[in-house]
Write an enzyme that holds these catalytic residues in place. Structure first.
Site, mmCIF file in Angstrom:
data_model
loop_
_atom_site.group_PDB
_atom_site.id
_atom_site.type_symbol
_atom_site.label_atom_id
_atom_site.label_comp_id
_atom_site.label_asym_id
_atom_site.label_seq_id
_atom_site.Cartn_x
_atom_site.Cartn_y
_atom_site.Cartn_z
ATOM 1 N N CYS A 287 2.615 2.803 0.836
ATOM 2 C CA CYS A 287 3.442 1.757 0.239
ATOM 3 C C CYS A 287 2.560 0.746 -0.515
ATOM 4 O O CYS A 287 1.972 1.087 -1.518
ATOM 5 C CB CYS A 287 4.317 1.112 1.309
ATOM 6 S SG CYS A 287 5.699 0.158 0.649
ATOM 7 N N HIS A 381 7.072 6.315 3.410
ATOM 8 C CA HIS A 381 6.597 6.062 4.777
ATOM 9 C C HIS A 381 6.615 7.347 5.593
ATOM 10 O O HIS A 381 7.660 7.735 6.125
ATOM 11 C CB HIS A 381 7.470 5.010 5.464
ATOM 12 C CG HIS A 381 7.238 3.625 4.975
ATOM 13 N ND1 HIS A 381 6.358 2.754 5.583
ATOM 14 C CD2 HIS A 381 7.755 2.947 3.922
ATOM 15 C CE1 HIS A 381 6.344 1.601 4.932
ATOM 16 N NE2 HIS A 381 7.186 1.697 3.918
ATOM 17 N N GLU A 383 5.556 7.749 8.506
ATOM 18 C CA GLU A 383 5.867 7.409 9.910
ATOM 19 C C GLU A 383 7.335 7.062 10.118
ATOM 20 O O GLU A 383 7.798 6.937 11.257
ATOM 21 C CB GLU A 383 4.991 6.238 10.362
ATOM 22 C CG GLU A 383 5.502 4.855 10.017
ATOM 23 C CD GLU A 383 5.501 4.499 8.541
ATOM 24 O OE1 GLU A 383 6.135 3.489 8.182
ATOM 25 O OE2 GLU A 383 4.871 5.214 7.748
#
Length: 440
Positions: A287, A381, A383
Site C-alpha cells: 500500500c 493487502h 494479509e
C-alpha cells in the site's frame, strides 16, 4: 422428520430476541453536507459531535470493525455500501503479545476513521465474541455516525464526482446551513502518516529466526501478525527513521500501509533510494509502502478519482515470483486513494508486477532479475483482515527470501549470522513485544 420436529420445539421461534440491545435509541438528527452542495439527513449515533473529513466508500460486506480500525482511513468519513452494519457487534480488542499475536484483536487500538455513514445501524447485535454495540464503541472512541440515509445515492455520487470533502453535522448543527466552500478541511494536506506511525522503535517476537525491520507508515496489526506467525523477529520503526544506520543488523526490510498523500513521505523515499543502492537484502512494501518504493525507484504517485476500497478487487499478475504466477487473476483487499503512474519505459531495473483488472492502475512493481535485487511492492493487502487470502503466501515468499539470503551469507563468510539484531537507537529493550499502538 422426528429430529427436525424436536429441533423446532427445542429452539425458541424468536431466538433473535436473545441478541443484545444497542442501548437507548434516541432520535438525534444528523446530516452529511458535501462540499459539492449535496446534503443527506438522517439520525446520529456514536459520539455527539460534528466533524470535517474526506468522504469515501467501502464495498466490503463484512469486517466493519477491521476497516474502522485500519489507520489508512485516518481523516476519512467512511460510507459502507452494505446496508446493515453493526449486527455482530464489536469484540474485545485485547489480544496476547506472543509468537501468534501483537497485542490487539483488530487492526489498531482505536477507531481510525473520522466518522461512519450506514444505511441501517443494527440496534441489536449477536456474536459470541461481541462485548458492545457499534454505537457504544463509536461513542467511546469519539467517532460520530450517521444512519437512515441512502448510502446507494451517496456511493453513486462519489463514483461520479470522486472522493469528496464533507462535514458531518450532529444534533442542532444538522439544521444549520451547510458550511461555505472555504470551511471544508482537506485531511490530505496534513501528514497523516506522522499521526499514526509509532513514535519510537519496539520489537515483537524477539526470538524469531529471521530479523525484519518494519517502517511503520500506519501499519495494520495483521501485517505484523502475519510476519510474527511466520517466526520473524520484528522491529517496528517510525516512518522517517533512517534504516541505513542499522540495516546490517537485519535480514529484510518491510514497508507498511498508511494514510494520506505519499508525497508527505519523500524523506522515507530518499532514505530508501540509498538503501536500494547500497544494500542487497530483500525488501517488501504494501500500500503506502509500495508507493514509497515506487517513488524511490523513480516512479510518480498520483491521486485517483475515488480510489479502491473493498475486499473484491481483481488484479492480474504480469510476472511470476514465488507463489505468484504470471497470467493469474487474484482477488484482493484494498484501501487506497493514490497509485503509481504506469509509464513506458519503466525505470531501469524495475518492471510492473500486477495491474488492476477494473481500472488498469498499477497494483504492484518488482525489481527485475537482471538487477540482482529482491524488491517487491503491492498496492493491495495480502494479509487482508478482512478479505480474501489469495496472496497471503507473499509473506512466506518474502521471509523465505530473507532466510535464503542470510544462509548464502553464512556459507560465504563461514560466520554466525543468526544472532539477534542490536536495538535500534532509542529503543528500550524492555519494551520488546509491547502491544501495537496507533494514536487515537
Amino acid at each position: 422428520m422426528i429430529v427436525s420436529r424436536i429441533i423446532r420445539l427445542a429452539i425458541p421461534r424468536h431466538a433473535r430476541g436473545l441478541a443484545s440491545q444497542m442501548g437507548n435509541s434516541t432520535l438525534i438528527p444528523g446530516a452529511l453536507h458535501m462540499k459539492t452542495g449535496q446534503s443527506f439527513y438522517g439520525r446520529s449515533f456514536g459520539a455527539p459531535k460534528s466533524i470535517y473529513g474526506e468522504t469515501v466508500f467501502s464495498t466490503s460486506i463484512t469486517s466493519y470493525t477491521e476497516s474502522m480500525t485500519d489507520p489508512s482511513y485516518r481523516g476519512q468519513i467512511l460510507v459502507f455500501t452494505t446496508p446493515l452494519i453493526g449486527n455482530y457487534g464489536v469484540p474485545n480488542n485485547k489480544a496476547p503479545t506472543d509468537t501468534q499475536d501483537v497485542g490487539v484483536y483488530l487492526e489498531s487500538e482505536n477507531v481510525q476513521c473520522s466518522a461512519v455513514v450506514v444505511a441501517d445501524v443494527a440496534e441489536k447485535f449477536s456474536h459470541y465474541k461481541a462485548v458492545e454495540s457499534l454505537a457504544s464503541w463509536c461513542q467511546r472512541n469519539g467517532v460520530p455516525g450517521l444512519t437512515g440515509v441512502d448510502t446507494r445515492a451517496i456511493t453513486r455520487l462519489l463514483r461520479d464526482q470522486g472522493t469528496t470533502l464533507a462535514r458531518f453535522a450532529h444534533g442542532d448543527d444538522a439544521s444549520h446551513a451547510p458550511p461555505s466552500a472555504e470551511e471544508y478541511w482537506d485531511p490530505t494536506h496534513d501528514n497523516l502518516v506522522d499521526q499514526v506511525s509509532t513514535k519510537k522503535p519496539y520489537t515483537l517476537n524477539p526470538t524469531g529466526d529471521v530479523k525484519i525491520a518494519v517502517l511503520d507508515f500506519g501499519a495494520k496489526a495483521n501485517i505484523l501478525r502475519s510476519l510474527v506467525r511466520r517466526n520473524a523477529a520484528v522491529t517496528v520503526l517510525p516512518w522517517n527513521f533512517d534504516f541505513n544506520t542499522i540495516r546490517d543488523e537485519y535480514d529484510g526490510l518491510f514497508l507498511t500501509n498508511g494514510p494520506g498523500d505519499p508525497k508527505h513521505c519523500m524523506e522515507a523515499a530518499m532514505n530508501l533510494r540509498r538503501t536500494f543502492e547500497e544494500w542487497d537484502k530483500p525488501i517488501f512494501g504494501i500500500c503506502m509502502g509500495h508507493q514509497v518504493i515506487g517513488m524511490a525507484a523513480g516512479l510518480e504517485a498520483y491521486r485517483m478519482m475515488f480510489g479502491n476500497r473493498g475486499h473484491n478487487q481483481p488484479v492480474l499478475a504480469l510476472a511470476s515470483s514465488g507463489s505468484i504466477k504470471a497470467g493469474r487473476v487474484y482477488v484482493t483487499s484494498q484501501n487506497h486513494q493514490y497509485a503509481l503512474k504506469l509509464q513506458d519505459p519503466f525505470p531501469a531495473g524495475w518492471e510492473p508486477f500486477f495491474i488492476n483488472c477494473n481500472d488498469s492502475s498499477v497494483e504492484g512493481i518488482k525489481s527485475t532479475a537482471e538487477s540482482g535485487k529482491k524488491i517487491w511492492g503491492v498496492q493491495f493487502h495480502p494479509e487482508s483482515a478482512g478479505g480474501p487470502l489469495d496472496t497471503i503466501e507473499m509473506f512466506t515468499d518474502f521471509l523465505n527470501e530473507c532466510r535464503s539470503h542470510r544462509l548464502g551469507q553464512q556459507v560465504q563468510s563461514g560466520g554466525d549470522v543468526w544472532g539477534a539484531p542490536k536495538p535500534a537507537p532509542g529503543m528500550n529493550t524492555v519494551e520488546s513485544a509491547r502491544p501495537i499502538s496507533v494514536a487515537a
